[in-house]
Design a protein around this motif. Structure first.
Motif, PDB file in Angstrom:
ATOM      1  N   LEU A   6       0.834  -1.207   0.000  1.00  8.06           N
ATOM      2  CA  LEU A   6       0.000   0.000   0.000  1.00  8.06           C
ATOM      3  C   LEU A   6       0.866   1.253   0.000  1.00  8.06           C
ATOM      4  CD1 LEU A   6      -2.941  -0.957   2.387  1.00  8.06           C
ATOM      5  CD2 LEU A   6      -2.928  -0.775  -0.096  1.00  8.06           C
ATOM      6  N   PHE A  15       1.965   1.834  -3.475  1.00  8.95           N
ATOM      7  CA  PHE A  15       0.936   2.444  -4.310  1.00  8.95           C
ATOM      8  C   PHE A  15       0.856   3.946  -4.030  1.00  8.95           C
ATOM      9  CE2 PHE A  15      -0.932  -1.856  -4.796  1.00  8.95           C
ATOM     10  CZ  PHE A  15      -1.018  -1.847  -6.174  1.00  8.95           C
ATOM     11  N   PHE A  50       1.986  -6.139  -9.016  1.00 11.85           N
ATOM     12  CA  PHE A  50       1.078  -5.015  -9.240  1.00 11.85           C
ATOM     13  C   PHE A  50       1.500  -3.797  -8.412  1.00 11.85           C
ATOM     14  CE2 PHE A  50      -3.401  -3.229  -9.194  1.00 11.85           C
ATOM     15  CZ  PHE A  50      -3.406  -2.931 -10.555  1.00 11.85           C
ATOM     16  N   GLY A 101       2.463  -0.131  -9.564  1.00  6.43           N
ATOM     17  CA  GLY A 101       1.850   1.057  -8.974  1.00  6.43           C
ATOM     18  C   GLY A 101       2.875   2.057  -8.499  1.00  6.43           C
ATOM     19  N   GLU A 102       4.000   1.561  -7.957  1.00  5.87           N
ATOM     20  CA  GLU A 102       4.994   2.478  -7.420  1.00  5.87           C
ATOM     21  C   GLU A 102       5.808   3.148  -8.526  1.00  5.87           C
ATOM     22  OE1 GLU A 102       8.053   0.765  -4.953  1.00  5.87           O
ATOM     23  OE2 GLU A 102       8.180   2.605  -3.760  1.00  5.87           O
ATOM     24  N   GLY A 154       2.824   4.258 -11.529  1.00  3.84           N
ATOM     25  CA  GLY A 154       1.694   5.035 -11.061  1.00  3.84           C
ATOM     26  C   GLY A 154       0.334   4.451 -11.373  1.00  3.84           C
ATOM     27  N   MET A 155      -0.674   5.208 -10.988  1.00  2.32           N
ATOM     28  CA  MET A 155      -2.047   4.784 -11.164  1.00  2.32           C
ATOM     29  C   MET A 155      -2.368   4.610 -12.641  1.00  2.32           C
ATOM     30  SD  MET A 155      -5.461   6.582  -9.757  1.00  2.32           S
ATOM     31  CE  MET A 155      -7.039   6.091 -10.402  1.00  2.32           C
ATOM     32  N   CYS A 180      -1.622   1.150 -13.669  1.00  4.05           N
ATOM     33  CA  CYS A 180      -2.491   0.208 -12.964  1.00  4.05           C
ATOM     34  C   CYS A 180      -3.870   0.181 -13.598  1.00  4.05           C
ATOM     35  CB  CYS A 180      -2.607   0.606 -11.491  1.00  4.05           C
ATOM     36  SG  CYS A 180      -1.115   0.302 -10.576  1.00  4.05           S
ATOM     37  N   LEU A 182      -5.723  -2.824 -15.520  1.00  7.18           N
ATOM     38  CA  LEU A 182      -7.081  -3.162 -15.110  1.00  7.18           C
ATOM     39  C   LEU A 182      -8.015  -3.115 -16.324  1.00  7.18           C
ATOM     40  CD1 LEU A 182      -8.567  -3.766 -12.481  1.00  7.18           C
ATOM     41  CD2 LEU A 182      -9.053  -1.337 -12.277  1.00  7.18           C
ATOM     42  N   PHE A 242      -8.486 -10.516 -10.602  1.00 10.83           N
ATOM     43  CA  PHE A 242      -9.113  -9.772  -9.509  1.00 10.83           C
ATOM     44  C   PHE A 242      -8.520 -10.162  -8.158  1.00 10.83           C
ATOM     45  CE2 PHE A 242     -12.194  -9.965  -6.060  1.00 10.83           C
ATOM     46  CZ  PHE A 242     -12.421  -8.611  -5.879  1.00 10.83           C
ATOM     47  N   MET A 294      -5.001  -8.656  -7.757  1.00 15.04           N
ATOM     48  CA  MET A 294      -4.967  -7.205  -7.579  1.00 15.04           C
ATOM     49  C   MET A 294      -5.643  -6.803  -6.273  1.00 15.04           C
ATOM     50  SD  MET A 294      -5.411  -5.667 -11.408  1.00 15.04           S
ATOM     51  CE  MET A 294      -6.750  -6.665 -12.012  1.00 15.04           C
ATOM     52  N   ALA A 295      -6.756  -7.466  -5.962  1.00 13.56           N
ATOM     53  CA  ALA A 295      -7.479  -7.102  -4.744  1.00 13.56           C
ATOM     54  C   ALA A 295      -6.649  -7.404  -3.499  1.00 13.56           C
ATOM     55  CB  ALA A 295      -8.810  -7.836  -4.683  1.00 13.56           C
ATOM     56  N   LEU A 309      -4.003  -4.855  -3.149  1.00 13.19           N
ATOM     57  CA  LEU A 309      -4.562  -3.578  -2.709  1.00 13.19           C
ATOM     58  C   LEU A 309      -5.176  -3.675  -1.316  1.00 13.19           C
ATOM     59  CD1 LEU A 309      -6.157  -2.394  -6.041  1.00 13.19           C
ATOM     60  CD2 LEU A 309      -4.478  -1.126  -4.705  1.00 13.19           C
TER      61      LEU A 309
END
Lengths: 372, 621
Positions: free
Chosen positions: A237, A240, A268, A272-273, A276-277, A280, A284, A322, A325-326, A329
């Motif tokens: 987290l 991210f 993932f 993200g790091e 970036g978003m 991601c 997705l 899913f 990634m879930a 996250l």
């Protein structure tokens, strides 16, 4: 498309004309993303585990190339060939999964792998697409001829697989296979009462497990109250958040130095790091695109076998993405599940490629004369 | 067909529902991504900043110690050091191996580095090797890519230009121990030294300065990207001493090889101009740590190089104590300056006979004669009449047997015996004790510094305290003016009686220290000899006539003392000299004469009016 025109009558030409080029493109892009992220995450991991980074990267490059070849070549097969391939694959994978009980390697407390010269194979990965197609075949045959006990057979195969996965244990894969089979039953027109009953049973089983199995109880409480070992999730987290919208730039990430599974289950977070978003959401979007386009195409499809197969394949693919990634996250507890095409790991990449090849083959545009 | 259509409709509905489910699930992921990466991003960024921003402390340069003319007596010189920052290296042993390939590390060094790596926090640089030559430093810098986490920094090492000559006053610095680091994390920086003795210890906080800090942004591999914030530290303050380093050297040269000490003070304000103790040690040795062998050599030496004899060497003052006894007698009106006492060479008290140093005696003596001839019997009688209470009070008032306000750690108070003290030891005070105390023997113990203070107070009539700090950071400290010190509270006439006696000791032909007379007839010195017995001389030995202290082994010979001030008519400089086992008191007189000649030639008190060093200079250096 100068190379392959619609009038091109060669095998490749006909394939290219009939295949779903949008899905193919999305898969290709995913493989490309997987390549880039593997370059980003692997050196740090290779250095930490003491492997030479060249070997580490080369291995995955070979697998990604192999994946591309498998996607293309499997997608060239006819639906009938796919059926045969899947049934054969299902049998072999079942046998090998059973064999992991005896000759399997134990890694991190689970016997999922079989050691072959030069690599280790996780047969249950192959089971997922093969079972989806096999179950579709059994269910569709059952619909076609009432004397064929398709439903019962499919349930038996499913139960067998679930039993094996429970024994390994591989709860993530078990969940995916269960959901895939349920989705197929649902699409196959199972009465909604039964669907409701099934869901009730699952919920009841969960409550029972929570009440009577102490380790489930503990695990769930730990997750829910934020206790226990959530070091990996916290780091992920942080990664991210650190990445923000645009990311810190390629190679600037930190999480890959900290997390042991940065190249596999937590790739993932690396994405993200460092990117970036934006990246991601892009990844997705690619998964969503493949899943939704697969399901949308089925709306026009008449052949039940193809509908059920694709439902299973697409659901399994999407669900796996899913779950990975879930859990990265922090939405669900961590399950050892790979992100299709992106995570490091030969078995996963090849198996996912097989599934996607099957999907492409089954969704190919067919002439009337080509029976399913 | 209708059933087929119905079936298709059911299927379509369900497929759409399934799709909606998938869209919902994936949408949830998207929302979560947005929440984590954008909305809560700031919080996680802060957390991640702890990984990204590296705060380092900058060691401030240690202040210098200067003498009264600005000569550097403790300074810093550049010291190239290779340090390792553990948090920037993934494989520390490999990095150290690479370093060893350039500059071989001994097993001992490796063990020390491993220990420090283990003990220190990962962002604190660990010293690998210091005192690198230019070539070694260059070799490391050139190979920097192969040596991740190794940085060469230009530290400072302490150097003492006057070495042993000022070791006991300036003191020394040494690496801090764990307790020190716990008090002040700044001390954890490699190469930082803490004052362990002398002025380095007394003014340690000021000399240390205040640490600066720099916040650096580092990338994933720990490389510095840019400087985010820098807080300059405060360099340590310079300490200006009252000492004249040149005079100090001259005094030490005069002491030669004797185990001796000498203190020169400005008797008007208590400034210590020279404080010599011999032998001494090299303070820079402590910078890097003292070897066992060296330590043993120092501690086994009976001439005690590690002890500052001027402040912690305790000696019976002998006849130098007689001025205190005289002043006690005069002030308590037990005697007058003109009272005459007969000296037959001894004083019988009960069945005990107290001898005068001169076998035949001195005949009739007044105060001036008693001091000039250092007649023991005269002072036995004065002490007897005055009593120990007055003597002790006067001694303490003159600075003997009390802890002085000297700004140097490690002072010993000595002892002026009193009835209470004797009772505390379980004995009653008897008159014999008073008699012996009257000539500065028995229980009386003082330090050379106390003797110099004592003479200063007699000469100036002021209650001066000896001090070594003249200025801090270029600012003159109080105490440098005579008027900063209160008067002693004794009439000048009273003191003059004693001063005249001291003048006679040196300047009259029959005095006990004609050897101390200065060459310049216009400048006269007043003084007093003394000899302190180390071992009680038995009556049999004394009466056998074979007593000759020259024949005694060195460590049993009496100490030789001399106190003096000059010029006699306008007192400026006070001096105390103690030569351990120097035999007769007169042995110290020529030394005192030589020192005083040098003091008057240099006349440091008159040349020192300008403040020593500006703060600005201290920063440029």
């Amino acid at each position: 498309m100068a190379v392959l025109s619609r009038t091109d009558d060669s095998l490749l030409g006909r394939w290219f004309y009939s295949v779903d080029r949008w899905t193919l493109g999305a898969i290709g892009t995913l493989i490309g993303c997987g390549y880039v992220l593997m370059l980003a995450a692997s050196p740090a991991v290779a250095e930490r585990i003491g492997a030479t980074r060249e070997m580490f990267i080369l291995k995955q490059v070979v697998f990604l190339a192999l994946a591309a070849v498998i996607v293309v070549s499997v997608s060239m097969l006819s639906p009938r060939d796919i059926k045969r391939l899947a049934i054969a694959g299902c049998l072999i994978a079942l046998a090998m999964t059973a064999a992991t009980m005896v000759i399997g390697m134990e890694i991190k407390g689970a016997r999922r792998w079989i050691s072959l010269p030069g690599m280790s194979v996780q047969p249950s990965e192959f089971l997922k697409p093969c079972f989806a197609v096999t179950a579709a075949w059994l269910l569709s045959e059952g619909k076609k001829s009432p004397r064929f006990p398709g439903m019962i057979l499919a349930c038996c195969v499913c139960a067998l697989i679930l039993g094996l996965l429970k024994a390994q244990p591989d709860i993530g894969m078990l969940a995916v296979v269960t959901v895939v089979f349920l989705a197929q039953l649902y699409i196959a027109g199972l009465p909604l009462t039964l669907v409701a009953i099934g869901m009730g049973l699952i919920a009841g089983a969960a409550v029972l497990a929570y009440t009577f199995m102490p380790h489930v109880h503990k695990r769930f409480d730990g997750y829910w109250k934020g206790e226990g070992d959530h070091y990996q999730i916290d780091r992920a987290l942080e990664a991210f958040g650190n990445g923000g919208f645009m990311g810190r730039g390629a190679g600037e990430g930190h999480v890959k130095d900290i997390l042991p599974d940065a190249h596999a289950d937590f790739v993932f977070a690396v994405a993200g790091e460092e990117f970036g978003m934006v990246i991601c959401v892009f990844i997705l979007f690619l998964f969503a695109f493949i899943v939704l386009r697969g399901l949308l195409k089925l709306l026009k499809e008449q052949d039940l076998f193809i509908v059920l197969s694709c439902t299973g394949l697409v659901t399994g693919f999407g669900l796996q993405a899913f779950v990975n990634m879930a859990s990265t996250l922090g939405l669900i507890p961590t399950k050892g599940m790979t992100l299709p095409f992106i995570s490091y790991g030969g078995s996963s990449v090849v198996a996912v490629a097989l599934g996607m090849g099957m999907l492409l083959a089954l969704t190919r545009r067919r002439g009337r004369e080509e029976p399913a | 067909m209708k059933r087929d259509i119905e079936r298709t409709n059911v299927f379509t509905r369900r497929a759409l529902l399934l799709m909606a489910g998938q869209v919902g699930v994936l949408g949830m992921l998207g929302a979560r991504l947005f929440q984590v990466q954008v909305r809560e991003g700031a919080r996680y960024t802060t957390l991640a900043d702890e990984n990204r921003i590296s705060a380092r402390m900058i060691a401030p340069p240690r202040g210098r110690v200067l003498d009264r003319f600005g000569t550097v007596v403790a300074g810093s010189s550049t010291n190239w050091r290779a340090v390792l920052i553990a948090e920037q290296v993934s494989n520390v042993p490999a990095t150290l191996d690479a370093f060893s390939a350039l500059l071989p590390l001994t097993e001992y060094e490796r063990a020390r580095i491993d220990r420090e790596l283990h003990r220190k926090r990962k962002f604190i640089p660990v010293l690998i090797r210091e005192f690198l030559t230019w070539d070694e430093m260059a070799a490391i810098e050139v190979n920097a890519p192969d040596l991740p986490g190794i940085v060469v920094d230009a530290g400072t090492s302490r150097n003492y230009p006057f070495g042993p000559h000022l070791a006991h006053i300036v003191g020394y610095v040494a690496p801090p121990n764990e307790a020190d680091v716990a008090d002040d994390p700044l001390l954890g920086l490699p190469g930082l030294r803490i004052g362990r003795a002398g002025m380095e210890k007394f003014h340690d906080l000021g000399l240390r300065g205040r640490a600066g800090s720099v916040q650096l942004e580092v990338n994933a591999v720990g490389r510095v990207i840019r400087e985010l914030d820098r807080q300059e530290g405060m360099p340590g303050e310079d300490v200006g001493l009252t000492l004249d380093a040149g005079l100090q050297e001259a005094v030490l040269a005069t002491l030669g090889d004797e185990s001796a000490s000498a203190v020169v003070m400005d008797c008007r304000n208590g400034e210590v101009l020279a404080m010599a103790t011999n032998p001494s040690f090299d303070p820079s040795v402590f910078n890097s740590g003292v070897s066992q062998a060296q330590w043993l050599e120092w501690t086994k030496d009976r001439r005690t190089p590690l002890i500052n004899k001027a402040t912690s060497g305790l000696y019976a003052p002998g006849s130098t104590f007689k001025m205190a006894v005289a002043l006690a007698g005069l002030e308590s009106k037990a005697i007058t300056a003109t009272d005459r006492i007969a000296c037959p060479g001894y004083l019988d008290l009960g069945d005990t006979r107290f001898h005068c140093w001169r076998k035949g005696g001195h005949g009739m003596q007044d105060l001036r004669g008693g001091l000039k001839n250092s007649c023991d019997v005269y002072f036995y009688e004065v002490a007897r009449r005055t009593g120990i209470d007055h003597i002790a009070a006067m001694s303490n008032r003159l600075g003997l047997g009390v802890e002085l306000e000297l700004d140097l750690p490690g002072q010993r108070p000595g002892l002026i015996p009193t009835r209470e003290w004797r009772m505390g030891k379980g004995h009653a005070w008897n008159i014999g004790d008073t008699i012996v105390s009257g000539i500065g023997q028995g229980f009386v113990q003082v330090t050379p510094l106390q003797l110099a203070t004592y003479v200063s107070r007699i000469a100036s009539g002021r209650l001066v305290q000896p001090h070594l700090t003249r200025s801090l950071a270029g600012v003159l400290q109080p105490g440098s003016e005579p008027d900063d010190w209160p008067m002693l509270g004794m009439t000048d006439k009273l003191l003059q009686n004693v001063r005249e006696g001291m003048w006679a000791v040196v300047n009259e032909a029959a005095g006990t220290a004609p050897l101390a007379r200065l060459a310049d007839p216009l400048v006269q010195m007043a003084g007093k000899t003394g000899s302190a017995q180390v071992r009680r001389v038995s009556r049999e030995l004394r009466e056998s006539g074979h007593f000759d202290s020259e024949k005694l082994p060195w460590e049993y010979r009496p100490h030789a003392l001399f106190v003096a001030y000059a010029p006699y008519d306008a007192p400026r400089y006070a001096l105390a000299v103690v030569v351990e086992h120097g035999n007769a008191g007169a042995a110290a007189a020529p030394i005192a004469r030589e020192i005083m000649t040098e003091v008057l030639r240099r006349d440091p008190a008159n040349r020192s009016e300008a403040p020593p060093a500006r703060v600005a200079d201290a920063i440029i250096r």
